[in-house]
Design a protein around this motif. Structure first.
Motif, mmCIF file in Angstrom:
data_model
loop_
_atom_site.group_PDB
_atom_site.id
_atom_site.type_symbol
_atom_site.label_atom_id
_atom_site.label_comp_id
_atom_site.label_asym_id
_atom_site.label_seq_id
_atom_site.Cartn_x
_atom_site.Cartn_y
_atom_site.Cartn_z
ATOM 1 N N GLY A 195 24.164 5.326 5.471
ATOM 2 C CA GLY A 195 23.219 4.326 5.956
ATOM 3 C C GLY A 195 21.954 4.947 6.514
ATOM 4 O O GLY A 195 20.839 4.495 6.220
ATOM 5 N N LEU A 196 22.104 5.998 7.317
ATOM 6 C CA LEU A 196 20.924 6.669 7.887
ATOM 7 C C LEU A 196 20.110 7.391 6.820
ATOM 8 O O LEU A 196 18.871 7.434 6.896
ATOM 9 N N ALA A 197 20.786 7.949 5.816
ATOM 10 C CA ALA A 197 20.069 8.612 4.727
ATOM 11 C C ALA A 197 19.206 7.614 3.963
ATOM 12 O O ALA A 197 18.050 7.909 3.620
ATOM 13 N N GLY A 198 19.748 6.428 3.698
ATOM 14 C CA GLY A 198 18.962 5.396 3.033
ATOM 15 C C GLY A 198 17.787 4.939 3.876
ATOM 16 O O GLY A 198 16.680 4.707 3.359
ATOM 17 N N THR A 199 18.007 4.812 5.162
ATOM 18 C CA THR A 199 16.930 4.398 6.071
ATOM 19 C C THR A 199 15.807 5.433 6.105
ATOM 20 O O THR A 199 14.619 5.090 6.024
ATOM 21 N N ILE A 200 16.168 6.709 6.226
ATOM 22 C CA ILE A 200 15.161 7.779 6.235
ATOM 23 C C ILE A 200 14.378 7.808 4.931
ATOM 24 O O ILE A 200 13.155 7.976 4.914
ATOM 25 N N SER A 201 15.086 7.631 3.834
ATOM 26 C CA SER A 201 14.430 7.651 2.527
ATOM 27 C C SER A 201 13.392 6.549 2.399
ATOM 28 O O SER A 201 12.277 6.778 1.899
ATOM 29 N N TRP A 202 13.724 5.335 2.877
ATOM 30 C CA TRP A 202 12.787 4.215 2.779
ATOM 31 C C TRP A 202 11.600 4.392 3.730
ATOM 32 O O TRP A 202 10.474 4.013 3.406
ATOM 33 N N ILE A 203 11.828 4.943 4.891
ATOM 34 C CA ILE A 203 10.711 5.183 5.815
ATOM 35 C C ILE A 203 9.702 6.152 5.195
ATOM 36 O O ILE A 203 8.481 5.987 5.339
ATOM 37 N N CYS A 204 10.205 7.152 4.489
ATOM 38 C CA CYS A 204 9.318 8.161 3.892
ATOM 39 C C CYS A 204 8.503 7.604 2.727
ATOM 40 O O CYS A 204 7.380 8.071 2.473
ATOM 41 N N THR A 205 9.053 6.630 2.003
ATOM 42 C CA THR A 205 8.405 6.200 0.753
ATOM 43 C C THR A 205 8.020 4.727 0.728
ATOM 44 O O THR A 205 7.586 4.238 -0.321
ATOM 45 N N PHE A 206 8.157 4.026 1.843
ATOM 46 C CA PHE A 206 7.906 2.581 1.815
ATOM 47 C C PHE A 206 6.464 2.216 1.436
ATOM 48 O O PHE A 206 6.252 1.253 0.687
ATOM 49 N N PRO A 207 5.423 2.920 1.928
ATOM 50 C CA PRO A 207 4.056 2.571 1.501
ATOM 51 C C PRO A 207 3.872 2.601 -0.014
ATOM 52 O O PRO A 207 3.185 1.748 -0.595
ATOM 53 N N ILE A 208 4.509 3.577 -0.676
ATOM 54 C CA ILE A 208 4.414 3.651 -2.136
ATOM 55 C C ILE A 208 5.125 2.459 -2.769
ATOM 56 O O ILE A 208 4.652 1.896 -3.776
ATOM 57 N N ASP A 209 6.245 2.045 -2.178
ATOM 58 C CA ASP A 209 6.986 0.903 -2.711
ATOM 59 C C ASP A 209 6.177 -0.389 -2.596
ATOM 60 O O ASP A 209 6.271 -1.265 -3.475
ATOM 61 N N THR A 210 5.378 -0.526 -1.553
ATOM 62 C CA THR A 210 4.536 -1.719 -1.395
ATOM 63 C C THR A 210 3.516 -1.822 -2.522
ATOM 64 O O THR A 210 3.313 -2.886 -3.121
ATOM 65 N N VAL A 211 2.899 -0.696 -2.844
ATOM 66 C CA VAL A 211 1.934 -0.671 -3.953
ATOM 67 C C VAL A 211 2.634 -1.000 -5.265
ATOM 68 O O VAL A 211 2.114 -1.766 -6.099
ATOM 69 N N LYS A 212 3.807 -0.442 -5.477
ATOM 70 C CA LYS A 212 4.572 -0.704 -6.702
ATOM 71 C C LYS A 212 4.902 -2.184 -6.835
ATOM 72 O O LYS A 212 4.749 -2.791 -7.918
ATOM 73 N N SER A 213 5.366 -2.803 -5.751
ATOM 74 C CA SER A 213 5.728 -4.216 -5.792
ATOM 75 C C SER A 213 4.520 -5.091 -6.117
ATOM 76 O O SER A 213 4.619 -6.063 -6.880
ATOM 77 N N ARG A 214 3.371 -4.756 -5.566
ATOM 78 C CA ARG A 214 2.167 -5.553 -5.831
ATOM 79 C C ARG A 214 1.710 -5.405 -7.277
ATOM 80 O O ARG A 214 1.266 -6.381 -7.897
ATOM 81 N N LEU A 215 1.838 -4.213 -7.813
ATOM 82 C CA LEU A 215 1.455 -4.011 -9.209
ATOM 83 C C LEU A 215 2.377 -4.779 -10.151
ATOM 84 O O LEU A 215 1.923 -5.389 -11.123
ATOM 85 N N GLN A 216 3.680 -4.740 -9.872
ATOM 86 C CA GLN A 216 4.628 -5.406 -10.759
ATOM 87 C C GLN A 216 4.603 -6.918 -10.606
ATOM 88 O O GLN A 216 4.948 -7.647 -11.536
ATOM 89 N N ALA A 217 4.191 -7.414 -9.451
ATOM 90 C CA ALA A 217 4.086 -8.865 -9.251
ATOM 91 C C ALA A 217 2.749 -9.412 -9.706
ATOM 92 O O ALA A 217 2.569 -10.633 -9.781
ATOM 93 N N ASP A 218 1.849 -8.522 -10.045
ATOM 94 C CA ASP A 218 0.482 -8.954 -10.370
ATOM 95 C C ASP A 218 0.429 -9.781 -11.649
ATOM 96 O O ASP A 218 -0.395 -10.672 -11.783
ATOM 97 N N GLY A 219 1.312 -9.532 -12.574
ATOM 98 C CA GLY A 219 1.284 -10.271 -13.826
ATOM 99 C C GLY A 219 1.944 -11.621 -13.767
ATOM 100 O O GLY A 219 2.024 -12.322 -14.783
ATOM 101 N N VAL A 220 2.428 -12.041 -12.599
ATOM 102 C CA VAL A 220 3.109 -13.330 -12.481
ATOM 103 C C VAL A 220 2.116 -14.471 -12.693
ATOM 104 O O VAL A 220 2.385 -15.450 -13.375
ATOM 105 N N SER A 221 0.953 -14.364 -12.077
ATOM 106 C CA SER A 221 -0.059 -15.412 -12.216
ATOM 107 C C SER A 221 -0.828 -15.215 -13.519
ATOM 108 O O SER A 221 -0.722 -14.184 -14.187
#
Length: 377
Positions: A195-221
């Motif tokens: 559980g802690l390993a997953g938490t640390i991993s997401w803290i380190c890379t969450f900003p990149i994941d936000t950009v990824k989510s916005r790019l992949q959701a961009d084609g919805v509209s």
């Protein structure tokens, strides 16, 4: 290798079942319009989704990641296990870092289209987007391919690889460091470390994941907003500031702990099961090999027993003859001594007294029948 793939598959499926509702909340928070936000926070987003689409709304689109997680986690744990074991120093932290990085890069090819479809399905009931309604992941995939081609299916692949390479490196390294703190890890220790390993991993890379989510959701509209990763970062920063990089972090961390805790626990149990099965299989194969030997060894065993019995009989006969010889020898010695004693007594000056004593001994003794003939001679 097979055990690594199966363990990763089962662990990933278990983690998805536990944590998927929080992933749905995360995607809604990451992709909502900042000018007219629908949700005030994690709890408000959760209540809104359940109130609008019941509990099913939290699990919408789960078929895609659940179907794809078998391939994704199989690749992750399979590549990680083999790279780590074949390195020059498998137990070093560098080996775990390298293996995790390669595993994250390898699985991004499968993970990127899978997360694209998942994101589109999660957002299709968003009231602020004019989205195409899809019945299942296959229909969503077909729609993306018809409108955007193969490039549309792999939209966000680069940013996914950039996210997953350091994510899985920190993931496995942090888990390994924590699990080494305990000599004999219990299921509780594995849950906490995972559980802690997953938490640390997401803290380190969450900003990149936000950009990824916005790019992949961009084609919805019907009208895309971003031309690529750089354009997405520039426009998001201009409109929202740096705070946009951390939107949805709360539900992500809440989701990350139980998901990865359960994942690592199931993986460790599965690997132990395969180790025991392999050990039993090796023992059974050894028993089968040994089962052939008794046909030969039984023959030699019976021959050995036969020779042993013959030797024992010969020893018994020799022992009996030896004892018989000793008895005869002792009897002869005793008779000779008795003869000399009688002769001396008889020739003595006061032979009369001793002679009477000897006669009394001979005629009243049990050995008289054996001694008298000898004396008479």
């Amino acid at each position: 290798m097979a055990s690594d793939f199966v363990a990763g598959c089962l662990g990933g499926c278990a983690g998805i079942l536990v944590s998927y509702p929080f992933d749905t909340v995360k995607v809604h928070l990451q992709t909502q319009d900042h000018r007219n936000p629908v949700y005030r926070g994690t709890w408000h987003c959760l209540k809104t989704i359940v109130g609008k689409d019941s509990v099913r709304g939290l699990f919408r689109g789960m078929t895609s990641p659940l179907a794809g997680v078998a391939a994704v986690n199989a690749i992750v744990f399979g590549v990680y296990g083999n790279v780590q074991r074949t390195s020059t120093d498998p137990n070093s932290i560098y080996s775990h870092f390298l293996a995790g990085s390669i595993a994250g890069l390898a699985q991004s090819v499968v993970c990127s289209p899978m997360e694209l479809i998942k994101t589109r399905l999660q957002l299709q009931n968003n009231q602020n987007s004019l989205v195409q309604k899809f019945k299942n992941p296959l229909e969503c995939t077909q729609h993306i391919y018809r409108n955007e081609g193969v490039r549309g299916i792999f939209r966000g692949l680069t940013i996914t690889a950039v996210r997953d390479t350091p994510a899985f490196a920190s993931y496995f390294v942090s888990y390994e460091l924590m699990i080494r703190l305990v000599t004999n890890p219990t299921p509780f220790h594995i849950l906490m470390a995972g559980g802690l390993a997953g938490t640390i991993s997401w803290i380190c890379t969450f900003p990149i994941d936000t950009v990824k989510s916005r790019l992949q959701a961009d084609g919805v509209s019907s009208k895309p907003m971003y031309n690529g990763v750089k354009d997405c970062i520039q426009k998001s920063y201009k409109n929202e500031g740096l705070s946009f990089l951390m939107k949805g972090l709360g539900p992500t961390l809440i989701r990350a702990f139980p998901m990865n805790a359960v994942c690592f626990l199931v993986v460790s149990w599965t690997l132990k099961f395969f180790e025991k099965s392999s050990m039993n299989l090796n023992l059974n194969s050894m028993e089968q090999q040994l089962a052939i030997v008794p046909t030969v060894t039984t023959e030699y065993h019976s021959m050995a027993v036969k020779h042993l019995n013959e030797d024992f009989l010969r020893l018994k006969q020799h022992t009996y003859k030896s004892l018989k010889f000793l008895g005869a020898f002792s009897e002869a010695v005793c008779c000779t001594e008795m003869d000399e004693l009688a002769h001396d007594l008889y020739s003595s000056e006061d032979y009369g007294y001793y002679y009477l004593k000897m006669n009394d001994f001979l005629f009243n003794s049990q050995e008289s029948d054996e001694v008298l003939p000898f004396l008479s001679n």
